[in-house]
Write a protein that holds these residues in place. Structure first.
Motif, PDB file in Angstrom:
ATOM      1  N   ASN A 123       0.880  -1.155   0.000  1.00 50.82           N
ATOM      2  CA  ASN A 123       0.000   0.000   0.000  1.00 50.82           C
ATOM      3  C   ASN A 123       0.923   1.211   0.000  1.00 50.82           C
ATOM      4  OD1 ASN A 123      -2.625  -1.452   0.577  1.00 50.82           O
ATOM      5  ND2 ASN A 123      -1.369  -2.119   2.290  1.00 50.82           N
ATOM      6  N   GLU A 124       0.556   2.227  -0.746  1.00 54.90           N
ATOM      7  CA  GLU A 124       1.418   3.397  -0.837  1.00 54.90           C
ATOM      8  C   GLU A 124       0.584   4.659  -0.660  1.00 54.90           C
ATOM      9  OE1 GLU A 124       4.537   5.413  -4.018  1.00 54.90           O
ATOM     10  OE2 GLU A 124       3.752   3.413  -4.410  1.00 54.90           O
ATOM     11  N   ALA A 125       1.109   5.588   0.138  1.00 55.66           N
ATOM     12  CA  ALA A 125       0.420   6.856   0.381  1.00 55.66           C
ATOM     13  C   ALA A 125       1.452   7.967   0.450  1.00 55.66           C
ATOM     14  CB  ALA A 125      -0.380   6.795   1.674  1.00 55.66           C
ATOM     15  N   ILE A 126       0.985   9.176   0.188  1.00 57.94           N
ATOM     16  CA  ILE A 126       1.850  10.350   0.265  1.00 57.94           C
ATOM     17  C   ILE A 126       1.105  11.442   1.025  1.00 57.94           C
ATOM     18  CG2 ILE A 126       1.055  11.253  -1.960  1.00 57.94           C
ATOM     19  CD1 ILE A 126       3.954  12.259  -2.408  1.00 57.94           C
ATOM     20  N   PHE A 127       1.840  12.179   1.842  1.00 55.73           N
ATOM     21  CA  PHE A 127       1.265  13.313   2.554  1.00 55.73           C
ATOM     22  C   PHE A 127       1.635  14.564   1.781  1.00 55.73           C
ATOM     23  CE2 PHE A 127       0.974  16.484   5.987  1.00 55.73           C
ATOM     24  CZ  PHE A 127      -0.320  16.200   6.421  1.00 55.73           C
ATOM     25  N   ASP A 128       0.632  15.246   1.244  1.00 59.54           N
ATOM     26  CA  ASP A 128       0.876  16.391   0.383  1.00 59.54           C
ATOM     27  C   ASP A 128      -0.156  17.481   0.663  1.00 59.54           C
ATOM     28  OD1 ASP A 128       2.124  17.820  -1.736  1.00 59.54           O
ATOM     29  OD2 ASP A 128       0.574  17.124  -3.124  1.00 59.54           O
ATOM     30  N   LYS A 129       0.321  18.681   0.852  1.00 62.56           N
ATOM     31  CA  LYS A 129      -0.542  19.846   1.081  1.00 62.56           C
ATOM     32  C   LYS A 129      -1.545  19.607   2.208  1.00 62.56           C
ATOM     33  CE  LYS A 129       0.017  21.223  -3.684  1.00 62.56           C
ATOM     34  NZ  LYS A 129      -0.542  21.167  -5.008  1.00 62.56           N
ATOM     35  N   GLY A 130      -1.066  18.999   3.280  1.00 66.73           N
ATOM     36  CA  GLY A 130      -1.885  18.827   4.473  1.00 66.73           C
ATOM     37  C   GLY A 130      -2.847  17.650   4.458  1.00 66.73           C
ATOM     38  N   HIS A 131      -2.776  16.817   3.407  1.00 65.32           N
ATOM     39  CA  HIS A 131      -3.682  15.669   3.327  1.00 65.32           C
ATOM     40  C   HIS A 131      -2.948  14.434   2.824  1.00 65.32           C
ATOM     41  CE1 HIS A 131      -7.321  18.010   4.039  1.00 65.32           C
ATOM     42  NE2 HIS A 131      -6.809  18.935   3.231  1.00 65.32           N
ATOM     43  N   TRP A 132      -3.419  13.278   3.266  1.00 65.00           N
ATOM     44  CA  TRP A 132      -2.903  12.019   2.772  1.00 65.00           C
ATOM     45  C   TRP A 132      -3.600  11.684   1.460  1.00 65.00           C
ATOM     46  CZ3 TRP A 132       1.230   9.549   4.506  1.00 65.00           C
ATOM     47  CH2 TRP A 132       1.651   9.801   5.816  1.00 65.00           C
ATOM     48  N   LYS A 133      -2.838  11.154   0.543  1.00 63.88           N
ATOM     49  CA  LYS A 133      -3.397  10.659  -0.713  1.00 63.88           C
ATOM     50  C   LYS A 133      -2.927   9.211  -0.863  1.00 63.88           C
ATOM     51  CE  LYS A 133      -3.579  11.378  -5.680  1.00 63.88           C
ATOM     52  NZ  LYS A 133      -3.063  12.115  -6.824  1.00 63.88           N
ATOM     53  N   ILE A 134      -3.873   8.301  -0.990  1.00 62.44           N
ATOM     54  CA  ILE A 134      -3.538   6.892  -1.154  1.00 62.44           C
ATOM     55  C   ILE A 134      -3.268   6.634  -2.634  1.00 62.44           C
ATOM     56  CG2 ILE A 134      -4.350   4.515  -0.897  1.00 62.44           C
ATOM     57  CD1 ILE A 134      -6.090   5.535   1.456  1.00 62.44           C
ATOM     58  N   LEU A 135      -2.082   6.110  -2.925  1.00 64.27           N
ATOM     59  CA  LEU A 135      -1.679   5.862  -4.307  1.00 64.27           C
ATOM     60  C   LEU A 135      -1.908   4.414  -4.735  1.00 64.27           C
ATOM     61  CD1 LEU A 135       1.717   7.806  -4.214  1.00 64.27           C
ATOM     62  CD2 LEU A 135      -0.528   8.656  -4.946  1.00 64.27           C
ATOM     63  N   LYS A 136      -1.711   3.470  -3.810  1.00 62.57           N
ATOM     64  CA  LYS A 136      -1.877   2.037  -4.105  1.00 62.57           C
ATOM     65  C   LYS A 136      -2.501   1.354  -2.906  1.00 62.57           C
ATOM     66  CE  LYS A 136       2.342   1.442  -6.842  1.00 62.57           C
ATOM     67  NZ  LYS A 136       3.623   0.716  -6.897  1.00 62.57           N
ATOM     68  N   ILE A 137      -3.370   0.398  -3.186  1.00 59.74           N
ATOM     69  CA  ILE A 137      -3.911  -0.455  -2.133  1.00 59.74           C
ATOM     70  C   ILE A 137      -3.807  -1.902  -2.603  1.00 59.74           C
ATOM     71  CG2 ILE A 137      -5.991  -1.160  -0.858  1.00 59.74           C
ATOM     72  CD1 ILE A 137      -6.935   1.706  -0.925  1.00 59.74           C
ATOM     73  N   ASN A 138      -3.193  -2.733  -1.768  1.00 58.20           N
ATOM     74  CA  ASN A 138      -3.143  -4.174  -2.006  1.00 58.20           C
ATOM     75  C   ASN A 138      -2.466  -4.530  -3.330  1.00 58.20           C
ATOM     76  OD1 ASN A 138      -3.673  -6.584  -0.716  1.00 58.20           O
ATOM     77  ND2 ASN A 138      -5.604  -6.907  -1.772  1.00 58.20           N
ATOM     78  N   ASP A 139      -1.408  -3.831  -3.676  1.00 51.85           N
ATOM     79  CA  ASP A 139      -0.686  -4.082  -4.919  1.00 51.85           C
ATOM     80  C   ASP A 139       0.302  -5.227  -4.695  1.00 51.85           C
ATOM     81  OD1 ASP A 139       0.723  -4.023  -7.277  1.00 51.85           O
ATOM     82  OD2 ASP A 139       1.514  -2.007  -7.021  1.00 51.85           O
ATOM     83  N   PHE A 140       0.247  -6.225  -5.518  1.00 55.87           N
ATOM     84  CA  PHE A 140       1.184  -7.335  -5.393  1.00 55.87           C
ATOM     85  C   PHE A 140       1.852  -7.662  -6.726  1.00 55.87           C
ATOM     86  CE2 PHE A 140      -3.001  -9.039  -6.100  1.00 55.87           C
ATOM     87  CZ  PHE A 140      -2.816 -10.045  -7.037  1.00 55.87           C
ATOM     88  N   ASN A 141       1.874  -6.693  -7.650  1.00 52.55           N
ATOM     89  CA  ASN A 141       2.494  -6.910  -8.956  1.00 52.55           C
ATOM     90  C   ASN A 141       3.982  -7.231  -8.854  1.00 52.55           C
ATOM     91  OD1 ASN A 141       0.183  -6.609 -10.558  1.00 52.55           O
ATOM     92  ND2 ASN A 141       0.335  -4.388 -10.447  1.00 52.55           N
ATOM     93  N   HIS A 142       4.634  -6.738  -7.798  1.00 53.16           N
ATOM     94  CA  HIS A 142       6.060  -7.021  -7.621  1.00 53.16           C
ATOM     95  C   HIS A 142       6.330  -8.516  -7.490  1.00 53.16           C
ATOM     96  CE1 HIS A 142       4.263  -6.574  -3.666  1.00 53.16           C
ATOM     97  NE2 HIS A 142       5.219  -7.335  -3.194  1.00 53.16           N
ATOM     98  N   LEU A 143       5.342  -9.275  -7.027  1.00 56.33           N
ATOM     99  CA  LEU A 143       5.536 -10.715  -6.870  1.00 56.33           C
ATOM    100  C   LEU A 143       5.608 -11.420  -8.219  1.00 56.33           C
ATOM    101  CD1 LEU A 143       3.170 -11.416  -3.851  1.00 56.33           C
ATOM    102  CD2 LEU A 143       5.638 -11.043  -3.847  1.00 56.33           C
ATOM    103  N   ASN A 144       5.035 -10.811  -9.246  1.00 58.06           N
ATOM    104  CA  ASN A 144       5.113 -11.395 -10.588  1.00 58.06           C
ATOM    105  C   ASN A 144       6.528 -11.334 -11.145  1.00 58.06           C
ATOM    106  OD1 ASN A 144       2.348 -11.883 -10.577  1.00 58.06           O
ATOM    107  ND2 ASN A 144       1.886  -9.881 -11.437  1.00 58.06           N
ATOM    108  N   LEU A 145       7.371 -10.474 -10.578  1.00 55.90           N
ATOM    109  CA  LEU A 145       8.747 -10.332 -11.042  1.00 55.90           C
ATOM    110  C   LEU A 145       9.652 -11.450 -10.542  1.00 55.90           C
ATOM    111  CD1 LEU A 145       9.139  -6.500 -10.397  1.00 55.90           C
ATOM    112  CD2 LEU A 145       8.609  -7.632 -12.564  1.00 55.90           C
ATOM    113  N   ILE A 146       9.177 -12.157  -9.523  1.00 56.83           N
ATOM    114  CA  ILE A 146       9.987 -13.220  -8.924  1.00 56.83           C
ATOM    115  C   ILE A 146       9.848 -14.476  -9.777  1.00 56.83           C
ATOM    116  CG2 ILE A 146      10.332 -14.673  -6.893  1.00 56.83           C
ATOM    117  CD1 ILE A 146       9.093 -12.382  -5.251  1.00 56.83           C
ATOM    118  N   LYS A 147      10.973 -14.948 -10.274  1.00 62.32           N
ATOM    119  CA  LYS A 147      10.958 -16.167 -11.073  1.00 62.32           C
ATOM    120  C   LYS A 147      11.063 -17.365 -10.142  1.00 62.32           C
ATOM    121  CE  LYS A 147      13.064 -14.098 -15.111  1.00 62.32           C
ATOM    122  NZ  LYS A 147      14.194 -14.092 -16.023  1.00 62.32           N
ATOM    123  N   GLN A 148      10.358 -18.423 -10.497  1.00 67.89           N
ATOM    124  CA  GLN A 148      10.460 -19.641  -9.705  1.00 67.89           C
ATOM    125  C   GLN A 148      11.861 -20.212  -9.849  1.00 67.89           C
ATOM    126  OE1 GLN A 148       7.373 -22.223 -11.046  1.00 67.89           O
ATOM    127  NE2 GLN A 148       5.864 -21.327  -9.700  1.00 67.89           N
TER     128      GLN A 148
END
Length: 189
Positions: A123-148
């Motif tokens: 999950n990724e978020a950024i604090f900008d101009k006094g508010h949180w902005k959620i950029l990603k929720i439950n992203d698991f695409n990085h696991l596709n990069l792992i080769k068996q």
């Protein structure tokens, strides 16, 4: 903590433990005990029926959801002063509270959304101009990069025979019962 240590070693980061990031503590009704969740609901309903405020109902040796929210709010307030990227490794219940608070949802007014988290998701978020902005929720695409690294065996009898041979190497003949544990970290039985 184990996951954080693995990431920390890989990225050469120092790991800081913070109890405010612990998972929700159901105490006596911990979900690892059979029926813990249902028993907690029954306990909660009985306490409410006695006239006890929902803010004061806590399971024996545990905390209530309001305690968890307070912990996470305290942590969020502290990290707002930091001007750097922060990696937080924690559990599903804690992440759910984080996401709701970052999305500026109020449990009392809006209710909290449920966010089922997949293991190793990001999950990724950024604090900008006094508010949180959620950029990603439950992203698991990085696991596709792992080769068996190992070939999956289609012949399950061959796999079974390999396991038995491995067990025979490690367990003395006088043992009558054996339970197999496979360690993904150690890559061994």
């Amino acid at each position: 903590l184990q996951t954080a240590k693995i990431i920390g070693n890989f990225l050469h980061l120092n790991i800081k433990k913070d109890a405010r990031l612990n998972e929700f503590d159901m105490g006596y009704f911990d979900k690892t005990h059979e029926g813990g969740g249902e028993l907690f609901k029954e306990f909660h309903a009985k306490e409410l029926a006695k006239g006890i405020s929902k803010y004061e109902i806590r399971p024996p040796n545990g905390e209530n959801y309001w305690d968890l929210i307070k912990r996470i709010k305290s942590f969020l307030k502290e990290i707002l002063n930091k001007k750097e990227n922060i990696l937080i490794v924690t559990h599903e219940g804690t992440i759910e509270v984080f996401l709701n608070l970052l999305g500026e949802r109020d449990k009392e007014k809006d209710g909290f959304k449920r966010y089922h988290q997949l293991n190793a998701s990001i999950n990724e978020a950024i604090f900008d101009k006094g508010h949180w902005k959620i950029l990603k929720i439950n992203d698991f695409n990085h696991l596709n990069l792992i080769k068996q690294k190992k070939t999956l065996y289609e012949n399950q009898e061959k796999v079974h025979s390999m396991i038995i041979e491995k067990i025979k190497e490690k367990i003395p003949d006088f043992i009558s019962d054996a339970y197999l544990f496979v360690s993904a970290l150690e890559k061994d039985f």
